[in-house]
Design an enzyme around this catalytic site. Structure first.
Site, PDB file in Angstrom:
ATOM      1  CG  HIS A  26      17.387   9.505  -0.412  1.00 49.50           C
ATOM      2  ND1 HIS A  26      17.354  10.761   0.161  1.00 49.50           N
ATOM      3  CD2 HIS A  26      16.100   9.089  -0.481  1.00 49.50           C
ATOM      4  CE1 HIS A  26      16.108  11.088   0.435  1.00 49.50           C
ATOM      5  NE2 HIS A  26      15.316  10.093   0.054  1.00 49.50           N
TER       6      HIS A  26
ATOM      7  CB  SER B 179       3.906  -0.461 -12.930  1.00 46.74           C
ATOM      8  OG  SER B 179       5.303  -0.227 -12.834  1.00 46.74           O
TER       9      SER B 179
ATOM     10  CD  GLU C  86       4.990   7.402  -8.290  1.00 50.66           C
ATOM     11  OE1 GLU C  86       5.590   6.374  -7.918  1.00 50.66           O
ATOM     12  OE2 GLU C  86       5.402   8.563  -8.100  1.00 50.66           O
TER      13      GLU C  86
ATOM     14  CE  LYS D 250      15.168   1.360   1.085  1.00 51.54           C
ATOM     15  NZ  LYS D 250      14.626   2.552   0.390  1.00 51.54           N
TER      16      LYS D 250
ATOM     17  CG  HIS E 214       3.270   5.534  -2.943  1.00 52.80           C
ATOM     18  ND1 HIS E 214       4.269   6.327  -3.454  1.00 52.80           N
ATOM     19  CD2 HIS E 214       2.935   4.676  -3.930  1.00 52.80           C
ATOM     20  CE1 HIS E 214       4.523   5.969  -4.703  1.00 52.80           C
ATOM     21  NE2 HIS E 214       3.713   4.967  -5.016  1.00 52.80           N
TER      22      HIS E 214
ATOM     23  CB  ALA F  15       5.080  16.232   1.963  1.00 51.28           C
TER      24      ALA F  15
ATOM     25  CG  HIS G 171       7.016   2.541 -11.601  1.00 51.11           C
ATOM     26  ND1 HIS G 171       5.759   2.017 -11.446  1.00 51.11           N
ATOM     27  CD2 HIS G 171       7.086   3.617 -10.757  1.00 51.11           C
ATOM     28  CE1 HIS G 171       5.087   2.719 -10.538  1.00 51.11           C
ATOM     29  NE2 HIS G 171       5.866   3.692 -10.112  1.00 51.11           N
TER      30      HIS G 171
ATOM     31  CG  PHE H 102       9.685  17.031 -11.603  1.00 48.27           C
ATOM     32  CD1 PHE H 102       8.880  17.775 -10.751  1.00 48.27           C
ATOM     33  CD2 PHE H 102       9.096  16.399 -12.676  1.00 48.27           C
ATOM     34  CE1 PHE H 102       7.525  17.886 -10.966  1.00 48.27           C
ATOM     35  CE2 PHE H 102       7.730  16.498 -12.900  1.00 48.27           C
ATOM     36  CZ  PHE H 102       6.939  17.247 -12.045  1.00 48.27           C
TER      37      PHE H 102
ATOM     38  NE  ARG I  76      13.608  10.008   5.267  1.00 45.88           N
ATOM     39  CZ  ARG I  76      14.541  10.949   5.214  1.00 45.88           C
ATOM     40  NH1 ARG I  76      15.643  10.817   5.920  1.00 45.88           N
ATOM     41  NH2 ARG I  76      14.391  12.011   4.432  1.00 45.88           N
ATOM     42  N   GLY I  77       9.730   8.860   3.359  1.00 45.12           N
ATOM     43  CA  GLY I  77       8.864   9.988   3.078  1.00 45.12           C
ATOM     44  C   GLY I  77       9.513  11.339   3.311  1.00 45.12           C
ATOM     45  CG  ASP I  78      10.126  13.672   0.468  1.00 45.10           C
ATOM     46  OD1 ASP I  78      11.266  13.298   0.804  1.00 45.10           O
ATOM     47  OD2 ASP I  78       9.638  13.469  -0.658  1.00 45.10           O
TER      48      ASP I  78
ATOM     49  CB  THR J  39       2.406   9.606  -4.657  1.00 42.00           C
ATOM     50  OG1 THR J  39       1.516  10.672  -4.981  1.00 42.00           O
ATOM     51  CG2 THR J  39       3.139   9.152  -5.906  1.00 42.00           C
ATOM     52  CE1 TYR J  40      -0.745   8.098   3.344  1.00 45.48           C
ATOM     53  CE2 TYR J  40       1.371   8.737   4.275  1.00 45.48           C
ATOM     54  CZ  TYR J  40       0.043   8.367   4.449  1.00 45.48           C
ATOM     55  OH  TYR J  40      -0.483   8.258   5.709  1.00 45.48           O
TER      56      TYR J  40
END
Length: 295
Positions: A156, A20, A22, A173, A83, A57, A275, A225, A113-115, A54-55
Protein backbone atom coordinates in the site's frame (compact mmCIF):
# COMPACT_ATOMS: atom_id res chain seq x y z
CA UNK A 1 -28.34 -13.40 -3.90
CA UNK A 2 -25.38 -15.66 -3.19
CA UNK A 3 -22.33 -15.03 -1.04
CA UNK A 4 -19.28 -14.24 -3.18
CA UNK A 5 -17.20 -16.68 -1.14
CA UNK A 6 -19.47 -19.47 -2.41
CA UNK A 7 -18.76 -18.49 -6.02
CA UNK A 8 -15.05 -19.07 -5.47
CA UNK A 9 -15.63 -22.30 -3.52
CA UNK A 10 -18.03 -23.96 -5.97
CA UNK A 11 -16.86 -26.22 -8.81
CA UNK A 12 -16.73 -24.17 -12.02
CA UNK A 13 -18.00 -25.54 -15.37
CA UNK A 14 -14.98 -26.19 -17.54
CA UNK A 15 -12.75 -24.64 -14.90
CA UNK A 16 -14.03 -21.17 -15.81
CA UNK A 17 -12.60 -18.51 -13.46
CA UNK A 18 -14.84 -16.20 -11.46
CA UNK A 19 -15.18 -12.99 -13.47
CA UNK A 20 -16.06 -9.75 -11.72
CA UNK A 21 -16.24 -6.06 -12.59
CA UNK A 22 -15.80 -2.85 -10.63
CA UNK A 23 -17.87 0.29 -11.21
CA UNK A 24 -17.79 3.71 -9.61
CA UNK A 25 -20.89 5.86 -8.91
CA UNK A 26 -21.28 8.40 -11.73
CA UNK A 27 -21.58 12.07 -10.86
CA UNK A 28 -24.60 12.81 -13.06
CA UNK A 29 -27.99 11.32 -13.89
CA UNK A 30 -26.81 10.80 -17.46
CA UNK A 31 -23.82 8.86 -16.11
CA UNK A 32 -26.19 6.69 -14.09
CA UNK A 33 -28.22 5.92 -17.20
CA UNK A 34 -25.12 5.11 -19.25
CA UNK A 35 -23.84 2.75 -16.58
CA UNK A 36 -27.11 0.95 -15.88
CA UNK A 37 -28.66 0.99 -19.34
CA UNK A 38 -25.63 0.66 -21.65
CA UNK A 39 -22.39 -0.34 -19.94
CA UNK A 40 -23.79 -2.95 -17.58
CA UNK A 41 -25.99 -4.72 -20.17
CA UNK A 42 -23.03 -4.89 -22.57
CA UNK A 43 -20.82 -6.39 -19.89
CA UNK A 44 -23.54 -8.69 -18.64
CA UNK A 45 -23.57 -10.46 -22.00
CA UNK A 46 -20.17 -11.87 -21.02
CA UNK A 47 -21.86 -13.69 -18.09
CA UNK A 48 -19.95 -12.20 -15.13
CA UNK A 49 -20.32 -13.65 -11.65
CA UNK A 50 -20.52 -10.41 -9.65
CA UNK A 51 -19.61 -6.75 -9.63
CA UNK A 52 -18.55 -4.23 -7.02
CA UNK A 53 -19.47 -0.58 -6.58
CA UNK A 54 -16.96 1.83 -5.07
CA UNK A 55 -17.47 4.24 -2.20
CA UNK A 56 -16.21 7.79 -2.74
CA UNK A 57 -13.50 9.36 -0.61
CA UNK A 58 -14.86 10.02 2.85
CA UNK A 59 -18.10 8.22 2.05
CA UNK A 60 -19.07 10.97 -0.38
CA UNK A 61 -21.07 8.62 -2.63
CA UNK A 62 -22.78 6.58 0.09
CA UNK A 63 -26.36 6.97 -1.13
CA UNK A 64 -25.37 6.69 -4.80
CA UNK A 65 -23.38 3.53 -4.09
CA UNK A 66 -26.36 1.92 -2.39
CA UNK A 67 -28.72 3.01 -5.17
CA UNK A 68 -26.52 1.42 -7.83
CA UNK A 69 -26.06 -1.78 -5.80
CA UNK A 70 -29.82 -2.01 -5.40
CA UNK A 71 -30.59 -1.44 -9.08
CA UNK A 72 -27.91 -3.86 -10.26
CA UNK A 73 -29.37 -6.60 -8.11
CA UNK A 74 -33.07 -5.87 -8.72
CA UNK A 75 -33.01 -4.90 -12.38
CA UNK A 76 -30.13 -7.01 -13.67
CA UNK A 77 -30.10 -9.97 -11.30
CA UNK A 78 -26.35 -9.66 -10.77
CA UNK A 79 -24.64 -9.97 -7.38
CA UNK A 80 -23.36 -6.55 -6.31
CA UNK A 81 -20.73 -5.94 -3.64
CA UNK A 82 -21.02 -2.64 -1.78
CA UNK A 83 -17.75 -0.94 -0.80
CA UNK A 84 -17.56 0.76 2.59
CA UNK A 85 -14.75 2.50 4.45
CA UNK A 86 -13.58 3.69 7.86
CA UNK A 87 -13.21 7.32 6.74
CA UNK A 88 -15.39 9.85 8.50
CA UNK A 89 -17.67 7.27 10.11
CA UNK A 90 -18.35 6.12 13.66
CA UNK A 91 -19.24 2.56 14.61
CA UNK A 92 -22.87 3.62 14.87
CA UNK A 93 -22.85 5.12 11.37
CA UNK A 94 -21.22 2.02 9.92
CA UNK A 95 -23.79 -0.13 11.71
CA UNK A 96 -26.56 1.96 10.12
CA UNK A 97 -24.94 1.55 6.71
CA UNK A 98 -24.70 -2.22 7.17
CA UNK A 99 -28.37 -2.29 8.09
CA UNK A 100 -29.18 -0.40 4.88
CA UNK A 101 -27.09 -2.81 2.83
CA UNK A 102 -28.83 -5.83 4.33
CA UNK A 103 -32.25 -4.22 3.85
CA UNK A 104 -31.50 -4.09 0.11
CA UNK A 105 -30.97 -7.84 0.09
CA UNK A 106 -27.22 -7.45 -0.44
CA UNK A 107 -25.03 -10.07 1.20
CA UNK A 108 -21.54 -8.94 0.21
CA UNK A 109 -19.33 -5.99 1.13
CA UNK A 110 -15.79 -4.86 0.44
CA UNK A 111 -14.29 -3.46 3.66
CA UNK A 112 -11.64 -0.78 3.17
CA UNK A 113 -9.80 1.74 5.30
CA UNK A 114 -10.52 4.26 2.57
CA UNK A 115 -9.10 7.55 1.35
CA UNK A 116 -9.77 10.94 2.95
CA UNK A 117 -11.59 13.45 0.74
CA UNK A 118 -9.14 15.79 -0.97
CA UNK A 119 -6.16 13.51 -0.30
CA UNK A 120 -3.87 13.91 2.66
CA UNK A 121 -3.24 11.50 5.48
CA UNK A 122 -5.88 9.27 6.97
CA UNK A 123 -7.33 10.59 10.23
CA UNK A 124 -9.15 8.35 12.69
CA UNK A 125 -12.74 9.41 13.34
CA UNK A 126 -13.62 9.59 17.01
CA UNK A 127 -15.73 6.53 17.74
CA UNK A 128 -14.62 4.91 14.47
CA UNK A 129 -11.91 2.55 13.27
CA UNK A 130 -8.23 3.12 12.61
CA UNK A 131 -7.54 -0.03 10.60
CA UNK A 132 -9.55 -1.99 8.06
CA UNK A 133 -8.96 -5.17 10.11
CA UNK A 134 -11.03 -3.54 12.88
CA UNK A 135 -13.77 -2.80 10.35
CA UNK A 136 -13.68 -6.39 9.11
CA UNK A 137 -13.98 -7.74 12.66
CA UNK A 138 -16.92 -5.42 13.34
CA UNK A 139 -18.72 -6.58 10.18
CA UNK A 140 -17.97 -10.22 10.94
CA UNK A 141 -19.76 -9.80 14.26
CA UNK A 142 -22.93 -9.18 12.22
CA UNK A 143 -22.70 -12.82 11.20
CA UNK A 144 -24.55 -12.73 7.89
CA UNK A 145 -22.36 -10.89 5.40
CA UNK A 146 -19.55 -12.03 3.11
CA UNK A 147 -16.54 -9.74 3.41
CA UNK A 148 -13.97 -8.92 0.78
CA UNK A 149 -10.83 -6.85 1.38
CA UNK A 150 -8.20 -5.14 -0.77
CA UNK A 151 -4.69 -6.47 -1.32
CA UNK A 152 -1.71 -4.61 -2.72
CA UNK A 153 0.84 -6.65 -4.72
CA UNK A 154 3.35 -3.81 -4.51
CA UNK A 155 2.41 -2.78 -0.97
CA UNK A 156 0.00 0.00 0.00
CA UNK A 157 1.27 3.45 -0.93
CA UNK A 158 0.66 4.67 2.65
CA UNK A 159 2.54 1.80 4.34
CA UNK A 160 5.94 3.32 5.05
CA UNK A 161 7.28 0.04 6.48
CA UNK A 162 7.23 -1.57 3.05
CA UNK A 163 5.30 -4.26 1.23
CA UNK A 164 6.05 -7.13 3.62
CA UNK A 165 4.59 -5.17 6.52
CA UNK A 166 1.57 -4.32 4.38
CA UNK A 167 1.09 -7.99 3.48
CA UNK A 168 1.17 -8.83 7.18
CA UNK A 169 -1.65 -6.32 7.67
CA UNK A 170 -3.58 -8.16 4.96
CA UNK A 171 -3.14 -11.38 6.88
CA UNK A 172 -4.61 -9.60 9.91
CA UNK A 173 -7.65 -8.65 7.83
CA UNK A 174 -8.12 -12.28 6.83
CA UNK A 175 -7.73 -13.42 10.44
CA UNK A 176 -10.37 -10.83 11.42
CA UNK A 177 -12.85 -12.52 9.10
CA UNK A 178 -12.27 -11.58 5.46
CA UNK A 179 -13.55 -14.14 2.95
CA UNK A 180 -11.68 -13.08 -0.20
CA UNK A 181 -9.07 -10.59 -1.44
CA UNK A 182 -9.32 -8.37 -4.53
CA UNK A 183 -6.03 -6.74 -5.48
CA UNK A 184 -5.14 -3.26 -6.55
CA UNK A 185 -4.32 -2.95 -10.26
CA UNK A 186 -0.79 -3.89 -11.33
CA UNK A 187 1.08 -4.27 -14.61
CA UNK A 188 3.83 -6.76 -13.79
CA UNK A 189 2.57 -10.24 -12.99
CA UNK A 190 5.82 -10.95 -11.17
CA UNK A 191 4.63 -8.58 -8.44
CA UNK A 192 1.37 -10.50 -8.08
CA UNK A 193 3.05 -13.90 -7.96
CA UNK A 194 5.48 -12.78 -5.24
CA UNK A 195 2.56 -11.29 -3.29
CA UNK A 196 0.38 -14.40 -3.62
CA UNK A 197 3.17 -16.84 -2.81
CA UNK A 198 4.20 -14.85 0.27
CA UNK A 199 0.61 -14.78 1.52
CA UNK A 200 0.05 -18.48 0.96
CA UNK A 201 3.42 -20.02 1.80
CA UNK A 202 4.76 -17.71 4.51
CA UNK A 203 1.64 -16.19 6.04
CA UNK A 204 -0.75 -19.13 5.67
CA UNK A 205 -3.53 -17.19 3.92
CA UNK A 206 -6.07 -19.61 2.45
CA UNK A 207 -8.88 -17.37 1.15
CA UNK A 208 -9.06 -16.62 -2.60
CA UNK A 209 -6.60 -13.97 -3.75
CA UNK A 210 -7.92 -12.43 -6.96
CA UNK A 211 -5.88 -10.18 -9.28
CA UNK A 212 -7.31 -6.81 -10.29
CA UNK A 213 -6.70 -5.85 -13.93
CA UNK A 214 -7.29 -2.62 -15.84
CA UNK A 215 -7.07 -2.08 -19.59
CA UNK A 216 -5.04 1.03 -20.32
CA UNK A 217 -7.18 3.48 -22.32
CA UNK A 218 -4.80 6.45 -22.44
CA UNK A 219 -1.26 7.11 -21.32
CA UNK A 220 -2.15 10.29 -19.42
CA UNK A 221 -5.01 8.61 -17.59
CA UNK A 222 -3.01 5.60 -16.44
CA UNK A 223 -0.15 7.79 -15.22
CA UNK A 224 -2.65 9.67 -13.07
CA UNK A 225 -4.11 6.43 -11.70
CA UNK A 226 -0.76 4.91 -10.85
CA UNK A 227 0.40 8.11 -9.14
CA UNK A 228 -2.67 7.94 -6.89
CA UNK A 229 -2.48 4.26 -6.01
CA UNK A 230 1.27 3.66 -6.11
CA UNK A 231 1.23 1.01 -8.83
CA UNK A 232 4.42 0.73 -10.88
CA UNK A 233 4.58 1.10 -14.65
CA UNK A 234 7.35 -1.31 -15.77
CA UNK A 235 10.00 0.29 -17.96
CA UNK A 236 9.06 -1.51 -21.23
CA UNK A 237 5.41 -0.55 -20.72
CA UNK A 238 6.36 3.04 -19.98
CA UNK A 239 8.48 3.19 -23.14
CA UNK A 240 5.61 1.90 -25.27
CA UNK A 241 3.19 4.42 -23.76
CA UNK A 242 5.64 7.23 -24.50
CA UNK A 243 5.86 6.03 -28.12
CA UNK A 244 2.07 6.06 -28.42
CA UNK A 245 1.86 9.51 -26.85
CA UNK A 246 -1.54 11.14 -27.33
CA UNK A 247 -2.77 8.41 -29.69
CA UNK A 248 -5.58 7.22 -27.42
CA UNK A 249 -7.01 4.82 -30.02
CA UNK A 250 -3.65 3.16 -30.47
CA UNK A 251 -3.10 3.15 -26.72
CA UNK A 252 -6.48 1.50 -26.11
CA UNK A 253 -5.70 -1.25 -28.65
CA UNK A 254 -2.32 -1.81 -27.04
CA UNK A 255 -3.96 -1.76 -23.59
CA UNK A 256 -6.36 -4.54 -24.57
CA UNK A 257 -3.49 -6.64 -25.92
CA UNK A 258 -1.36 -6.03 -22.82
CA UNK A 259 -4.18 -6.88 -20.38
CA UNK A 260 -5.07 -10.00 -22.38
CA UNK A 261 -1.51 -11.29 -22.06
CA UNK A 262 -1.51 -10.48 -18.35
CA UNK A 263 -4.73 -12.43 -17.86
CA UNK A 264 -3.53 -15.39 -19.91
CA UNK A 265 -0.45 -15.76 -17.71
CA UNK A 266 -2.44 -15.30 -14.51
CA UNK A 267 -4.99 -17.93 -15.54
CA UNK A 268 -2.23 -20.40 -16.45
CA UNK A 269 -0.89 -19.84 -12.94
CA UNK A 270 -4.22 -20.91 -11.45
CA UNK A 271 -5.79 -17.70 -10.16
CA UNK A 272 -9.39 -18.29 -8.99
CA UNK A 273 -10.76 -15.33 -10.92
CA UNK A 274 -10.05 -11.93 -12.41
CA UNK A 275 -11.50 -8.64 -11.21
CA UNK A 276 -11.68 -5.98 -13.94
CA UNK A 277 -11.51 -2.27 -13.21
CA UNK A 278 -13.89 -1.24 -15.98
CA UNK A 279 -13.74 2.56 -15.52
CA UNK A 280 -17.50 2.36 -16.23
CA UNK A 281 -16.81 1.39 -19.84
CA UNK A 282 -17.57 -1.91 -21.56
CA UNK A 283 -15.65 -2.28 -24.89
CA UNK A 284 -12.12 -2.97 -23.61
CA UNK A 285 -13.20 -5.47 -20.95
CA UNK A 286 -15.50 -7.26 -23.40
CA UNK A 287 -12.66 -7.51 -25.93
CA UNK A 288 -10.29 -8.94 -23.33
CA UNK A 289 -12.81 -11.58 -22.29
CA UNK A 290 -13.42 -12.45 -25.94
CA UNK A 291 -9.66 -12.81 -26.47
CA UNK A 292 -9.57 -15.17 -23.48
CA UNK A 293 -12.51 -17.20 -24.75
CA UNK A 294 -14.51 -16.22 -21.66
CA UNK A 295 -17.14 -13.89 -23.15
Amino acid sequence: MKFVRDLYAAPRPGGRPVISFEFFPPKTDEGDRNLLEKTLPALQRTHPDFCSVTYGAGGSTREKTLMIVDRIQREHGLIAVAHLTCVGATREQIQALLNQIKALGAKNVLALRGDPPGGGEFQVTSGGFEFSSQLVRFIREQGDLCIGVAGFPEGHIACKQGKYADWQHLREKVEAGADFVLTQLFFDNTDFFEFRDHLVRKLGVTVPVVPGIVAILSGAQIKKFTALCGARIPAPLGTKLEELGADDDGTAEFGIEYATKQCEELLRAGVPGIHFYTLNKAPATVRILQNLGLA
